[in-house]
Design a protein around this motif. Structure first.
Motif, PDB file in Angstrom:
ATOM      1  N   LYS A 192       6.249   6.724  -9.567  1.00  0.00           N
ATOM      2  CA  LYS A 192       6.775   7.900  -8.873  1.00  0.00           C
ATOM      3  C   LYS A 192       6.437   9.170  -9.640  1.00  0.00           C
ATOM      4  O   LYS A 192       6.043  10.188  -9.052  1.00  0.00           O
ATOM      5  CB  LYS A 192       8.289   7.762  -8.701  1.00  0.00           C
ATOM      6  CG  LYS A 192       8.930   8.929  -7.956  1.00  0.00           C
ATOM      7  CD  LYS A 192      10.446   8.740  -7.840  1.00  0.00           C
ATOM      8  CE  LYS A 192      11.080   9.934  -7.134  1.00  0.00           C
ATOM      9  NZ  LYS A 192      12.562   9.785  -7.051  1.00  0.00           N
ATOM     10  N   LEU A 197       2.820  10.233  -9.074  1.00  0.00           N
ATOM     11  CA  LEU A 197       2.603  10.893  -7.793  1.00  0.00           C
ATOM     12  C   LEU A 197       3.211  12.294  -7.771  1.00  0.00           C
ATOM     13  O   LEU A 197       2.631  13.225  -7.199  1.00  0.00           O
ATOM     14  CB  LEU A 197       3.192  10.039  -6.661  1.00  0.00           C
ATOM     15  CG  LEU A 197       2.531   8.663  -6.468  1.00  0.00           C
ATOM     16  CD1 LEU A 197       3.279   7.867  -5.411  1.00  0.00           C
ATOM     17  CD2 LEU A 197       1.070   8.824  -6.077  1.00  0.00           C
ATOM     18  N   ILE A 232      -1.212   2.770   1.403  1.00  0.00           N
ATOM     19  CA  ILE A 232      -1.258   3.881   0.448  1.00  0.00           C
ATOM     20  C   ILE A 232      -1.727   5.158   1.146  1.00  0.00           C
ATOM     21  O   ILE A 232      -1.140   6.232   0.956  1.00  0.00           O
ATOM     22  CB  ILE A 232      -2.198   3.544  -0.731  1.00  0.00           C
ATOM     23  CG1 ILE A 232      -1.601   2.436  -1.592  1.00  0.00           C
ATOM     24  CG2 ILE A 232      -2.451   4.795  -1.592  1.00  0.00           C
ATOM     25  CD1 ILE A 232      -2.544   1.906  -2.665  1.00  0.00           C
ATOM     26  N   ALA A 239       1.042   6.473   3.470  1.00  0.00           N
ATOM     27  CA  ALA A 239       2.169   6.976   2.695  1.00  0.00           C
ATOM     28  C   ALA A 239       1.833   8.291   1.990  1.00  0.00           C
ATOM     29  O   ALA A 239       2.636   9.234   2.000  1.00  0.00           O
ATOM     30  CB  ALA A 239       2.605   5.935   1.671  1.00  0.00           C
ATOM     31  N   MET A 240       0.651   8.357   1.405  1.00  0.00           N
ATOM     32  CA  MET A 240       0.249   9.572   0.695  1.00  0.00           C
ATOM     33  C   MET A 240       0.163  10.761   1.646  1.00  0.00           C
ATOM     34  O   MET A 240       0.585  11.884   1.314  1.00  0.00           O
ATOM     35  CB  MET A 240      -1.097   9.346   0.008  1.00  0.00           C
ATOM     36  CG  MET A 240      -1.066   8.375  -1.150  1.00  0.00           C
ATOM     37  SD  MET A 240      -0.330   9.056  -2.649  1.00  0.00           S
ATOM     38  CE  MET A 240      -1.698  10.055  -3.253  1.00  0.00           C
ATOM     39  N   PHE A 260       6.030   2.229  -2.134  1.00  0.00           N
ATOM     40  CA  PHE A 260       5.960   3.455  -1.337  1.00  0.00           C
ATOM     41  C   PHE A 260       7.116   3.585  -0.347  1.00  0.00           C
ATOM     42  O   PHE A 260       7.480   4.713   0.026  1.00  0.00           O
ATOM     43  CB  PHE A 260       4.616   3.537  -0.608  1.00  0.00           C
ATOM     44  CG  PHE A 260       3.507   4.049  -1.476  1.00  0.00           C
ATOM     45  CD1 PHE A 260       3.325   5.419  -1.681  1.00  0.00           C
ATOM     46  CD2 PHE A 260       2.641   3.172  -2.107  1.00  0.00           C
ATOM     47  CE1 PHE A 260       2.307   5.894  -2.493  1.00  0.00           C
ATOM     48  CE2 PHE A 260       1.611   3.639  -2.920  1.00  0.00           C
ATOM     49  CZ  PHE A 260       1.451   5.007  -3.111  1.00  0.00           C
TER      50      PHE A 260
END
Length: 343
Positions: free
Chosen positions: A11, A14, A40, A43-44, A137
């Protein structure tokens, strides 16, 4: 190290991403890697984080992974064993989020590498990267509508016992081999088979853009790609059985596919091992100027990942592993495998 502590470090990685940072995502060229990368990516985007480049990578071509990430400020690597990469990554001193589930290494990693792997908490646990990625995520952003992707990816890498909290909500089977009879198992076969023809880059775009399983398997590119794949697969399977050598004293089936049929070895090895769980399957597939190793053993009495790592040619999991050897080393490799199994 506890998995929640690993998630906390992930976390932070990110959160520390700046808009000016160039970021590359490298994922394994298989079901688990592709479905992980799809989750990914989704989520990103929902977190407002950009990914500048997405590429596939394989353990046997670790040098290409290193070369690719050198051009970017930061990297996310998913579902690729770290044992052949960590030395080069340590030298680079690059900030990397590394999410994996393969065998870990005893050597110390650079402090700039955030390494998430459930085996750091329990070395015997088997949770595919897609499962781990989804769990991670889903704590950071709303992606429950994409949980079905996590189910397919988890099945695609044979995750079951340690993933029941996810899978039991979607299907019930008497034996984990029956997962392939469910619509999720069939989706793995169809989508990864199609990727052989349309490419894993195209598959990833389709995964990201699909709203549900039915839309995914009904995609025109997926359907046409899988149709072409079926013929390749059947031709390759005939070659496997034509060339197979059996060493009954060690329950070994060893075969080489050395023509232009490529990228089907993994599926053939898995199917054969599922059908013959007591047998150790070694399928070598000629790729470029080397043989790619596909090793399987469903019964799991031999740790194939450890075996290939100790032989210096690859790695992976206990029941499923891979690597590569030079063309000239085929005979000596086969002899050594037999010798190791006879110990």
């Amino acid at each position: 190290m506890k998995i929640n502590d690993m998630f906390a470090e992930g976390k932070k990685f990110l959160e520390n991403l700046k808009p000016s940072d160039s970021l590359i995502l490298v994922h394994h060229k298989d079901a688990d890697g592709s479905y992980s990368a799809a989750i990914i990516s989704i989520a990103m985007k929902r977190m407002g984080k950009k990914i500048d480049k997405i590429v596939t990578g394989t353990t046997e071509k670790s040098d290409e992974i290193v070369k690719a990430i050198k051009k970017y400020d930061k990297a996310i690597i998913v579902d690729i064993g770290i044992d052949l990469l960590f030395k080069e990554l340590n030298k680079m001193e690059k900030e990397i989020l590394y999410i994996d589930h393969h065998l870990t290494v005893d050597e110390k990693l650079s402090k700039k590498i955030v390494y998430i792997n459930p085996r750091l908490e329990d070395e015997k646990i088997y949770q595919p990267a897609t499962y781990v990625v989804y769990k991670f995520f889903s704590q950071l952003v709303g992606i429950s509508d994409k949980e079905w992707l996590a189910v397919i990816g988890t099945v695609g890498d044979y995750g079951y016992e340690d993933c029941r909290d996810l899978l039991d909500r979607y299907f019930k089977v008497a034996d984990k081999r029956d997962m392939w009879k469910t619509k999720y198992g069939k989706a793995v076969i169809v989508t990864v088979g199609a990727a052989t023809g349309i490419g894993f880059g195209s598959l990833l775009k389709i995964l990201i853009g699909s709203n549900n399983l039915e839309e995914l398997v009904g995609n025109k590119k997926i359907k046409s790609g899988y149709k072409r794949y079926e013929k390749l697969y059947e031709d390759a399977k005939k070659l496997f059985w034509k060339n197979v050598e059996k060493f009954d004293d060690v329950n070994l089936m060893f075969s080489v596919i050395s023509n232009d049929i490529k990228r089907v070895g993994s599926a053939i090895a898995t199917e054969t091992a599922t059908k013959y769980p007591d047998k150790i399957i070694f399928l070598l597939e000629k790729t470029d100027n080397f043989y790619k190793i596909h090793a399987r053993h469903q019964k799991g009495t031999i740790n194939l990942g450890k075996l290939l790592r100790e032989m210096g040619v690859g790695g992976g999991h206990g029941p499923a592993a891979g690597g590569k050897i030079a063309i000239k080393d085929l005979d000596s490799f086969k002899e050594r495998v037999i010798k190791e199994l006879r110990r």
